[in-house]
Design a protein around this motif. Structure first.
Motif, PDB file in Angstrom:
ATOM      1  N   GLY A 357      70.566 -26.951  36.157  1.00  0.00           N
ATOM      2  CA  GLY A 357      69.879 -25.737  36.555  1.00  0.00           C
ATOM      3  C   GLY A 357      68.440 -26.022  36.919  1.00  0.00           C
ATOM      4  N   ALA A 358      67.799 -26.908  36.146  1.00  0.00           N
ATOM      5  CA  ALA A 358      66.426 -27.307  36.450  1.00  0.00           C
ATOM      6  C   ALA A 358      66.367 -28.103  37.753  1.00  0.00           C
ATOM      7  CB  ALA A 358      65.849 -28.130  35.298  1.00  0.00           C
ATOM      8  N   PHE A 359      67.342 -28.961  37.995  1.00  0.00           N
ATOM      9  CA  PHE A 359      67.384 -29.703  39.257  1.00  0.00           C
ATOM     10  C   PHE A 359      67.613 -28.759  40.439  1.00  0.00           C
ATOM     11  CE2 PHE A 359      68.088 -33.816  37.000  1.00  0.00           C
ATOM     12  CZ  PHE A 359      67.140 -34.550  37.684  1.00  0.00           C
ATOM     13  N   GLY A 360      68.365 -27.674  40.206  1.00  0.00           N
ATOM     14  CA  GLY A 360      68.513 -26.672  41.250  1.00  0.00           C
ATOM     15  C   GLY A 360      67.170 -26.061  41.612  1.00  0.00           C
ATOM     16  N   GLY A 361      66.350 -25.810  40.595  1.00  0.00           N
ATOM     17  CA  GLY A 361      65.004 -25.317  40.852  1.00  0.00           C
ATOM     18  C   GLY A 361      64.179 -26.320  41.622  1.00  0.00           C
ATOM     19  N   PHE A 362      64.365 -27.603  41.349  1.00  0.00           N
ATOM     20  CA  PHE A 362      63.662 -28.656  42.082  1.00  0.00           C
ATOM     21  C   PHE A 362      64.033 -28.651  43.562  1.00  0.00           C
ATOM     22  CE2 PHE A 362      64.615 -32.964  43.743  1.00  0.00           C
ATOM     23  CZ  PHE A 362      63.323 -33.368  44.052  1.00  0.00           C
ATOM     24  N   ALA A 363      65.329 -28.593  43.848  1.00  0.00           N
ATOM     25  CA  ALA A 363      65.775 -28.573  45.246  1.00  0.00           C
ATOM     26  C   ALA A 363      65.263 -27.334  45.969  1.00  0.00           C
ATOM     27  CB  ALA A 363      67.301 -28.630  45.306  1.00  0.00           C
ATOM     28  N   SER A 364      65.274 -26.208  45.272  1.00  0.00           N
ATOM     29  CA  SER A 364      64.784 -24.970  45.854  1.00  0.00           C
ATOM     30  C   SER A 364      63.305 -25.078  46.217  1.00  0.00           C
ATOM     31  CB  SER A 364      65.012 -23.818  44.866  1.00  0.00           C
ATOM     32  OG  SER A 364      64.428 -22.629  45.340  1.00  0.00           O
ATOM     33  N   LYS A 365      62.516 -25.623  45.313  1.00  0.00           N
ATOM     34  CA  LYS A 365      61.073 -25.745  45.552  1.00  0.00           C
ATOM     35  C   LYS A 365      60.763 -26.761  46.642  1.00  0.00           C
ATOM     36  CE  LYS A 365      60.217 -24.451  40.823  1.00  0.00           C
ATOM     37  NZ  LYS A 365      61.659 -24.126  40.713  1.00  0.00           N
ATOM     38  N   MET A 366      61.581 -27.812  46.740  1.00  0.00           N
ATOM     39  CA  MET A 366      61.373 -28.784  47.811  1.00  0.00           C
ATOM     40  C   MET A 366      61.530 -28.109  49.169  1.00  0.00           C
ATOM     41  SD  MET A 366      60.670 -31.919  48.622  1.00  0.00           S
ATOM     42  CE  MET A 366      61.171 -33.216  47.478  1.00  0.00           C
ATOM     43  N   GLY A 367      62.521 -27.227  49.296  1.00  0.00           N
ATOM     44  CA  GLY A 367      62.690 -26.484  50.535  1.00  0.00           C
ATOM     45  C   GLY A 367      61.535 -25.539  50.794  1.00  0.00           C
ATOM     46  N   LEU A 368      61.076 -24.862  49.733  1.00  0.00           N
ATOM     47  CA  LEU A 368      59.936 -23.949  49.871  1.00  0.00           C
ATOM     48  C   LEU A 368      58.671 -24.683  50.279  1.00  0.00           C
ATOM     49  CD1 LEU A 368      60.464 -21.693  46.700  1.00  0.00           C
ATOM     50  CD2 LEU A 368      60.946 -21.093  49.078  1.00  0.00           C
TER      51      LEU A 368
END
Length: 414
Positions: A357-368
């Motif tokens: 779940g934390a890695f999902g947040g990482f991928a999301s922020k990389m896109g942002l």
């Protein structure tokens, strides 16, 4: 209730002292209740609230401080790449942070400090390093929040609440901050960030502890992952890719939406009001995700929403027509609020401790982070917003690769 009180104070829940009364108040939010979802949503939004008011920040820096699109993009990139660093780092260590609420408290205080320094120094040369540090702190905070959500047992509903909180806060910011910036100066958006963080800080004691899973549960989870390793790895990586592309495509346009509207000869007041109402309406997307996420499988709702998002992005090419600009913002706002909880829920299914779940947040922020940076360079380099819209549509199309992964997750318990 008593267990929660004991964990928060370190004393028996029935102790005859004032701390017992305080702890019973702090434990009022049932760990899997709707209030807990709301509190977790605020916690997971505080570190990235600036994303929801990016258009105001970018426009205030470009109009009020005289920065170019590329320079404004560099500052927003610093903020969000810092979030990427923070989210990635916390993802590696989230299983080793038993007292995550204490860590969240410290991160919130430090984030507020970075916003205060940004205002006090009022130095554009220091904006990049200050926002970079702020981003690292915010990304780590969101990573902790996402890990807690993944362990809460109410992930699907809570991720939807995260988007609800973000869109409500974004609507208020986009509706009122542009006028306040005109009246009081470039740094008004940073006062809004401080306010959001202070509110979240006051909510933090009311959250349950959401402890790490016991060794027995981790062992059982490990056995399950071993049985499904070949099934799990593919959906996990594709889900992370989809999260990155989805956030990249949407934020590349959203961060420059004021300038995009101006390029189509739309007045600032019209753009501001459109974004305000579009964000309010978009809350319905998060509410719909909370409803469908508990009643239906992942694949069909996500597939429909991704296709509708693609159509909505393409409609921005006709922004010279005011109704099309309005519809495009409303449609993409609703589907953005709908799709992100689904993709984050998919990521959270891969382990019990919340690391994925934390890695999902990482991928999301990389896109942002990458969306505004590359969009800023593209526009400053002579590219048109029509071309940028086409690029965003292409990136979003990649997200459709996540549908087979969603289908596998619907069939397998990982």
């Amino acid at each position: 209730m008593n267990d929660n009180a004991e964990s928060l104070t370190g004393q028996p829940a029935g102790a005859e002292n004032s701390l017992g009364n305080i702890s019973s108040i702090f434990a009022a939010a049932a760990p899997q209740g709707w209030m807990a979802s709301l509190l977790l949503a605020f916690l997971s939004s505080a570190g990235l609230y600036y994303v929801n008011i990016f258009p105001v920040i970018v426009d205030s820096l470009m109009a009020g401080a005289g920065l170019s699109a590329a320079q404004a993009g560099e500052i927003t990139f610093a903020n969000t790449i810092g979030a990427v660093i923070g989210a990635f780092t916390i993802s590696l260590f989230v299983k080793k942070i038993p007292r995550w609420k204490l860590a969240a408290f410290a991160l919130l205080l430090c984030s507020i400090g970075m916003d205060v320094l940004t205002i006090m120094l009022a130095n554009l040369e220091l904006l990049i390093p200050l926002r970079l540090v702020h981003g690292v702190l915010g990304g780590a905070l969101v990573g902790l929040g996402f890990a807690a959500i993944a362990r809460s047992g109410i992930a699907g509903r809570t991720y939807s609440m995260v988007l609800l909180v973000q869109y409500t806060g974004g609507a208020l910011g986009l509706g009122f901050l542009p006028d306040l910036v005109t009246r009081f100066g470039t740094y008004v958006p940073f006062y809004a960030l401080i306010t959001f963080s202070v509110i979240t800080l006051a909510m933090l004691p009311f959250l349950a502890d959401y402890p790490l899973p016991s060794k027995q549960k981790e062992k059982q989870g490990g056995e399950k992952e071993t049985l499904n390793a070949k099934v799990a790895m593919g959906p996990m990586l594709i889900t992370l890719l989809a999260l990155f592309c989805f956030q990249f495509a949407n934020m590349a346009l959203f961060a420059f939406i004021f300038d995009l509207g101006k390029s189509f000869a739309l007045p600032l007041s019209f753009i501001s009001q459109t974004l305000f109402w579009a964000n309010l309406i978009a809350i319905g997307g998060a509410a719909l995700a909370a409803y469908t996420g508990q009643r239906f499988a992942l694949t069909i709702p996500l597939g429909i929403a991704l296709l509708v998002t693609l159509v909505g992005l393409a409609m921005f090419m006709f922004s010279d027509l005011k109704p099309m600009f309005i519809i495009a913002n409303v449609v993409t706002g609703i589907t953005w609020a709908f799709c992100v909880p689904y993709l984050l829920t998919m990521a959270s299914k891969f382990d019990a401790a919340g690391q994925m779940g934390a890695f999902g947040g990482f991928a999301s922020k990389m896109g942002l982070a990458c969306g505004p940076l590359l969009a800023g360079y593209f526009i400053s380099g002579g590219g048109s917003y029509t071309q940028l819209i086409a690029i965003a549509c292409g990136m979003l199309a990649v997200c459709l690769l996540a549908l087979p992964s969603a289908a596998r997750l619907d069939k397998h318990t990982i």
